[in-house]
Design a protein around this motif. Structure first.
Motif: not given
Length: 158
Positions: A11, A43, A45, A74, A78, A97
């Motif tokens: 995160d 990740h 989102k 996001a 990334s 994501v």
């Protein structure tokens, strides 16, 4: 050739980026393509509705703004992960994501990719904060169908 798959959940916290760096340092030798694991970074989102809650009449007008902001975050997360991987000379990485609650997203990613190990950082919340907010690492340790490695960032001593 990597025979097993490792997922690192990230995160926008320093704790999760530390967990990623630690993982790269311990499991991925620079300039080598013969790593013990194939690496996927995930990740989660949040959805716009979960980010703002279920508000009053004006909430529907705010959703597109919140969605745009969540996409920016996001993208930043990334990019930071890519920078860390590149700095450690690890280039064969997949970054995903996925929208949803991080607990579910990470456990579902383990199932989807049939991962051997899930690595998550630890925010170091106390018992009360963990009970109120919930602990992603605790949830994953109990529900992911693989080994879960929880990486704690060392505390700075004064």
């Amino acid at each position: 050739m990597a025979s097993e798959l490792m997922i690192v959940g990230i995160d926008d916290s320093t704790e999760s980026m530390y967990a990623l760096e630690w993982t790269l340092d311990k499991f991925f030798v620079p300039y080598s393509s013969n790593h013990p694991f194939k690496l996927i970074i995930v990740h989660a989102k949040p959805s716009p509705a979960s980010a703002i809650g279920f508000g009053g009449p004006g909430a529907i007008d705010v959703l597109p703004i919140v969605e745009a902001d969540l996409k920016k975050i996001a993208g930043r997360v990334s990019e930071k992960a890519k920078e860390i991987c590149n700095s450690k000379l690890v280039n064969d990485v997949i970054i995903e994501v996925v929208e949803g609650d991080s607990r579910n997203v990470l456990c579902e990613a383990v199932e989807k990719h049939q991962a051997s190990i899930l690595v998550v950082g630890n925010h170091g919340y106390g018992a009360i904060k963990r009970a109120v907010l919930g602990s992603v690492s605790d949830y994953c340790a109990h529900h992911a169908h693989c080994t879960v490695m929880i990486v704690k960032k060392p505390k700075i001593k004064h």
